[in-house]
Motif scaffolding. Structure first.
Motif, PDB file in Angstrom:
ATOM      1  N   GLY A   9     -24.649 -31.188 -32.242  1.00 54.27           N
ATOM      2  CA  GLY A   9     -25.911 -30.846 -31.292  1.00 54.27           C
ATOM      3  C   GLY A   9     -26.648 -32.035 -31.070  1.00 54.27           C
ATOM      4  N   LYS A  10     -27.416 -31.942 -30.038  1.00 52.30           N
ATOM      5  CA  LYS A  10     -28.492 -32.898 -29.617  1.00 52.30           C
ATOM      6  C   LYS A  10     -29.840 -32.537 -30.358  1.00 52.30           C
ATOM      7  N   GLU A  11     -30.310 -33.447 -31.043  1.00 48.73           N
ATOM      8  CA  GLU A  11     -31.542 -33.138 -31.642  1.00 48.73           C
ATOM      9  C   GLU A  11     -32.757 -33.184 -30.478  1.00 48.73           C
ATOM     10  N   GLY A  12     -33.590 -32.107 -30.542  1.00 47.16           N
ATOM     11  CA  GLY A  12     -34.449 -31.783 -29.656  1.00 47.16           C
ATOM     12  C   GLY A  12     -35.863 -31.098 -29.923  1.00 47.16           C
ATOM     13  N   GLN A  13     -36.498 -30.578 -29.045  1.00 49.66           N
ATOM     14  CA  GLN A  13     -37.521 -29.808 -29.211  1.00 49.66           C
ATOM     15  C   GLN A  13     -37.626 -28.515 -30.193  1.00 49.66           C
ATOM     16  N   THR A  14     -36.225 -28.133 -30.254  1.00 54.98           N
ATOM     17  CA  THR A  14     -35.988 -26.972 -31.206  1.00 54.98           C
ATOM     18  C   THR A  14     -34.825 -27.024 -31.926  1.00 54.98           C
ATOM     19  N   ILE A  20     -29.487 -33.669 -46.853  1.00 53.95           N
ATOM     20  CA  ILE A  20     -29.784 -32.767 -48.128  1.00 53.95           C
ATOM     21  C   ILE A  20     -30.618 -33.876 -49.050  1.00 53.95           C
ATOM     22  N   GLN A  21     -30.678 -35.109 -48.881  1.00 53.26           N
ATOM     23  CA  GLN A  21     -31.271 -35.827 -49.785  1.00 53.26           C
ATOM     24  C   GLN A  21     -32.843 -35.903 -49.354  1.00 53.26           C
ATOM     25  N   ILE A  22     -33.264 -35.533 -48.163  1.00 54.32           N
ATOM     26  CA  ILE A  22     -34.708 -35.617 -47.655  1.00 54.32           C
ATOM     27  C   ILE A  22     -35.678 -35.205 -48.629  1.00 54.32           C
ATOM     28  N   ASP A  23     -36.587 -35.858 -48.751  1.00 49.85           N
ATOM     29  CA  ASP A  23     -37.821 -35.699 -49.606  1.00 49.85           C
ATOM     30  C   ASP A  23     -38.588 -34.366 -49.000  1.00 49.85           C
ATOM     31  N   PRO A  24     -39.006 -33.466 -50.173  1.00 48.44           N
ATOM     32  CA  PRO A  24     -39.628 -32.185 -49.678  1.00 48.44           C
ATOM     33  C   PRO A  24     -40.765 -32.404 -48.690  1.00 48.44           C
ATOM     34  N   LYS A  25     -41.673 -33.425 -49.046  1.00 44.94           N
ATOM     35  CA  LYS A  25     -42.685 -33.730 -48.319  1.00 44.94           C
ATOM     36  C   LYS A  25     -42.415 -34.014 -47.098  1.00 44.94           C
ATOM     37  N   ALA A  26     -41.446 -34.798 -46.819  1.00 47.83           N
ATOM     38  CA  ALA A  26     -40.791 -35.262 -45.442  1.00 47.83           C
ATOM     39  C   ALA A  26     -40.310 -34.204 -44.589  1.00 47.83           C
ATOM     40  N   LEU A  27     -39.785 -33.155 -45.274  1.00 46.38           N
ATOM     41  CA  LEU A  27     -39.184 -31.827 -44.587  1.00 46.38           C
ATOM     42  C   LEU A  27     -40.217 -30.970 -44.119  1.00 46.38           C
ATOM     43  N   ALA A  28     -41.453 -30.965 -44.765  1.00 43.40           N
ATOM     44  CA  ALA A  28     -42.516 -30.108 -44.124  1.00 43.40           C
ATOM     45  C   ALA A  28     -43.085 -30.445 -43.107  1.00 43.40           C
ATOM     46  N   ILE A  29     -43.168 -31.918 -42.435  1.00 41.84           N
ATOM     47  CA  ILE A  29     -43.356 -32.511 -41.370  1.00 41.84           C
ATOM     48  C   ILE A  29     -42.500 -31.598 -40.182  1.00 41.84           C
ATOM     49  N   ARG A 119     -44.176 -30.676 -32.461  1.00 43.71           N
ATOM     50  CA  ARG A 119     -43.028 -31.111 -31.605  1.00 43.71           C
ATOM     51  C   ARG A 119     -42.852 -31.680 -30.506  1.00 43.71           C
ATOM     52  N   VAL A 120     -42.733 -32.730 -30.292  1.00 41.91           N
ATOM     53  CA  VAL A 120     -42.450 -33.342 -28.753  1.00 41.91           C
ATOM     54  C   VAL A 120     -41.151 -33.907 -28.487  1.00 41.91           C
ATOM     55  N   GLY A 121     -39.995 -33.165 -27.751  1.00 39.60           N
ATOM     56  CA  GLY A 121     -38.882 -33.758 -27.648  1.00 39.60           C
ATOM     57  C   GLY A 121     -38.362 -33.653 -29.139  1.00 39.60           C
ATOM     58  N   ASP A 122     -37.625 -34.901 -29.653  1.00 41.63           N
ATOM     59  CA  ASP A 122     -36.951 -34.800 -30.926  1.00 41.63           C
ATOM     60  C   ASP A 122     -37.820 -35.534 -31.776  1.00 41.63           C
ATOM     61  N   LYS A 123     -39.212 -35.635 -31.500  1.00 44.65           N
ATOM     62  CA  LYS A 123     -39.938 -36.097 -32.644  1.00 44.65           C
ATOM     63  C   LYS A 123     -41.043 -35.225 -33.113  1.00 44.65           C
ATOM     64  N   SER A 124     -41.371 -35.510 -34.433  1.00 39.54           N
ATOM     65  CA  SER A 124     -42.852 -34.729 -34.850  1.00 39.54           C
ATOM     66  C   SER A 124     -43.784 -35.469 -34.790  1.00 39.54           C
ATOM     67  N   ARG A 125     -44.701 -35.513 -33.755  1.00 36.85           N
ATOM     68  CA  ARG A 125     -45.933 -36.037 -33.674  1.00 36.85           C
ATOM     69  C   ARG A 125     -47.068 -35.515 -34.153  1.00 36.85           C
ATOM     70  N   LYS A 126     -47.956 -36.577 -34.841  1.00 38.86           N
ATOM     71  CA  LYS A 126     -48.927 -36.256 -35.578  1.00 38.86           C
ATOM     72  C   LYS A 126     -50.467 -36.220 -34.639  1.00 38.86           C
TER      73      LYS A 126
END
Length: 511
Positions: A9-14, A20-29, A119-126
Motif C-alpha cells: 500500500g502507498k503511504e498517504g493521508q490515511t 514494531i521497533q518504533i519508539d512509543p513517543k515517535a508513534l504518538a506523532i 496529517r498532510v499527504g504521507d507526512k505528519s506536519r507540526k
C-alpha cells in the motif's frame, strides 16, 4: 484487504506503515496527526523503509508499550481501535501485524510534549501556533467570535440595533444590559475594562469594517463561463456590500435576485412553466451560510460570490468546519460562529439548524440540476452551484461498439441512470454526469485507448465528490486500494489530475 495489499500500500493521508521497533513517543506523532485530520490506519509490524514483514508476536513487551501510546502519549486520549491480521513474517514463520484504526477527532490532540501535528499527504506536519489556533476554531474548541476586539469600546456599538434584537428575542431590559448579560458580547476584563467581542462588533457595530476591513461581501458577475484577466477581463458587475452581517445578508440577497433570470416555456399538459436560473431558497441559504460560517479570523480577503453563465461560485475564507465533510454535509451540522448563527436564526434567515444544505440539494435536484460541489484552495472554501437547466430533455450522443455517435434523447432527472454500450462494455452512467463522461470516452476512442468499467466508475465518483479518498473509492468500486491506485496512475495526466496536496487537495477531471 490482504497482508500483501497492506505491504504494498502507498503511504498517504490515511495510511502508514510502522516498524514494531518504533519508539512509543515517535508513534504518538502519526496517531495525533491523523486524529487531527481525517483519521486513518497504521499497520505496525511492517517496516516503512524496507517493507519487511517483521510481525509482532516475538515482541510482546514492545507491543504492549505501543498499545498504550494513545493513552500515555496523546492528550487528550485518542479512542484508537486495535485489531490483528494473521500473516507469515519474512522468516517464514506464522505471525501477526497490528492494525490501529484512528478516528478523525472533534478535538485538538497533542503529544506528550504538547506539540500538535496534522496529517498532510504521507507526512505528519507540526503546527505553528497560528495553525493550532485555527484548528481549534475549526473544531469548535475555541470560537473566534468570542475574542475581544482590540481598541473597540461601547461607543462603537449601535444601540438601536441591539434594542431591535433584544426586543425580537424577548429581552425587556436596556440594550447595554443585554450586551453585558448575554453571549459574552461585553465582558469586564481583569483590569476592570470592558471588552467588546468580535461577534458584538460584526452584529451590532456602527462600522464593523473599521476593525475588520475585509468583513464584507463582494458580488462579481462575469460574461461567459471563465474568469479572465488583463486585456480579456470579462467582469460586467462588481459590487461590494458592507456594514453588519445582517445588512450584508439582506443587501446581497436582494442584489443577486436582480441578476437571476427566469425562463417561461410550454411544459406538460400545454401549461406554461417558469423556471429560474437558481431557486430562491438556494440563493438565500448559500449567502447566509457564507456570512454565518466564514472564518472571520482570516482577515486578508472577503466573501466573494461569482456569477458565470452556467454557475454561481461562493468563495468564503476558511475550510469546512468541525466534522463537516463534503460526503456528510447534507446531514451534519456545525456552527463555526454559533452566536452569529443564533442571531440570523432569530431574523429567520437560518431556518432550522442542520437542514439548510440538505434542502439546497433537494431544491437543485427538484429543478433538474446537479447538487453543489466543493473544493478548498489554500484557506478559501469554494462551493459551486450549477445553473438550473432550461429544458427537461437534451440531446446527448451515444457511442456504440464501433465508436460511432448516435443521437438520442435522455431524460435529465437527477440520479437517473442510463445504459450505454461502450467498446462492448455495459456501463451505467448518471444522467447528470453523462456529458462529461461521454467526452472522456470519445477522447479515449480517438486516442485508441480504453476506459474500463472500473475506471469510468472511479471518474464518476470523483465528479460527484472531488474530495473522495482512495479508501472510499475502493469501498465504492469494490476493488482493493492497490487496484484503485493502479487505475488512478493509468488515468493520471490523461483523464484526471490531483490539484493540491493529499490533505485539502481534490481530483480534477481533464476533458
Amino acid at each position: 484487504m490482504t497482508i500483501e495489499e497492506i505491504r504494498a500500500g502507498k503511504e498517504g493521508q490515511t495510511f502508514d506503515l510502522k516498524s514494531i521497533q518504533i519508539d512509543p513517543k515517535a508513534l504518538a506523532i502519526p496517531i495525533v496527526a491523523m486524529a487531527n485530520a481525517d483519521g486513518g490506519m497504521l499497520a505496525i509490524g511492517i517496516s516503512d523503509k524496507t517493507r519487511k514483514i517483521e510481525g509482532v508476536n516475538q515482541h510482546t513487551a514492545k507491543l504492549n508499550e505501543l498499545l498504550r501510546v494513545p493513552f500515555d502519549f496523546c492528550n487528550p486520549t485518542i479512542p484508537v481501535t486495535c485489531r490483528y491480521m494473521d500473516c507469515t513474517n519474512d522468516e517464514g514463520n506464522p505471525d501477526r501485524i497490528l492494525l490501529m484504526d484512528i478516528p478523525a477527532s472533534q478535538f485538538l490532540h497533542t503529544n506528550q510534549a504538547d506539540e500538535a501535528y496534522i496529517r498532510v499527504g504521507d507526512k505528519s506536519r507540526k503546527l505553528t501556533f497560528e495553525e493550532r489556533m485555527q484548528l481549534m476554531y475549526d473544531k469548535g474548541e475555541r470560537s473566534y467570535e468570542d475574542t475581544a476586539v482590540y481598541g473597540a469600546t461601547i461607543d462603537d456599538i449601535n444601540m438601536d440595533a441591539v434594542a431591535e434584537y433584544a426586543k425580537l428575542v424577548g429581552y425587556s431590559r436596556s440594550p447595554l444590559e443585554y450586551l453585558r448579560e448575554n453571549n459574552g458580547f461585553v465582558k469586564t476584563n481583569k483590569k476592570g475594562e470592558e471588552d467588546v467581542s468580535v461577534a458584538c462588533i460584526l452584529l451590532f457595530g456602527k462600522n464593523p469594517q473599521n476593525f475588520f476591513p475585509r468583513s464584507r461581501t463582494r458580488f462579481i458577475r462575469y460574461e461567459g463561463v471563465d474568469e479572465k484577466v488583463g486585456a480579456e477581463m470579462n467582469v460586467i458587475k462588481d459590487v461590494i456590500f458592507e456594514g453588519t452581517i445582517l445588512n450584508q445578508v439582506k443587501k446581497t440577497i436582494e442584489f443577486i435576485e436582480t441578476q437571476v433570470r427566469e425562463h417561461t416555456f410550454l411544459g406538460q399538459h400545454a401549461q406554461f412553466v417558469t423556471k429560474r436560473d437558481y431557486p430562491e431558497f438556494v440563493i438565500q441559504e448559500m449567502t447566509v451560510n457564507a456570512c454565518c460560517h466564514r472564518a472571520y479570523n482570516i482577515k486578508g480577503t472577503e466573501i466573494q460570490i461569482k456569477m458565470f453563465d452556467d454557475r454561481l461560485v461562493f468563495e468564503s475564507p476558511g475550510k469546512l468546519p468541525g466534522q463537516v465533510k463534503p460526503n456528510n454535509i447534507r446531514h451534519t451540522h456545525f456552527s463555526r460562529n454559533p452566536k452569529i448563527a443564533a442571531f440570523l436564526k432569530a431574523y429567520h434567515f437560518v431556518k432550522e439548524f442542520g437542514e439548510g444544505f440538505d434542502r439546497i440539494c433537494r431544491e437543485q435536484e427538484a429543478n433538474g440540476a446537479n447538487v453543489p460541489s466543493f473544493r478548498t484552495d489554500e484557506f478559501i472554501l469554494k462551493i459551486t452551484v450549477p445553473k438550473v437547466t432550461e429544458n427537461v430533455n437534451v440531446n446527448v450522443a451515444k457511442v456504440n461498439g464501433n465508436g460511432q455517435k448516435v443521437d438520442e434523447k435522455v431524460d435529465e432527472k437527477v440520479n437517473e441512470k442510463v445504459n450505454e454500450k461502450v467498446n462492448g462494455n455495459d456501463v451505467k452512467v448518471n444522467a447528470n454526469r453523462h456529458g462529461l463522461i461521454e467526452k472522456l470516452i470519445e477522447k479515449a476512442i480517438s486516442n485508441h485507448d480504453k476506459l474500463t468499467e472500473n475506471r469510468i466508475t472511479i471518474l464518476e465518483l470523483m465528479i460527484d465528490n472531488p474530495y473522495i479518498s482512495v479508501v472510499e473509492l475502493a469501498k465504492a468500486v469494490g476493488i482493493s486500494v492497490n487496484s484503485i491506485m493502479r487505475n488512478i496512475d493509468y488515468m493520471r495526466g490523461k483523464y484526471l489530475r490531483r490539484v493540491g496536496p493529499d490533505k485539502g487537495g481534490f481530483w480534477e477531471i481533464i476533458e
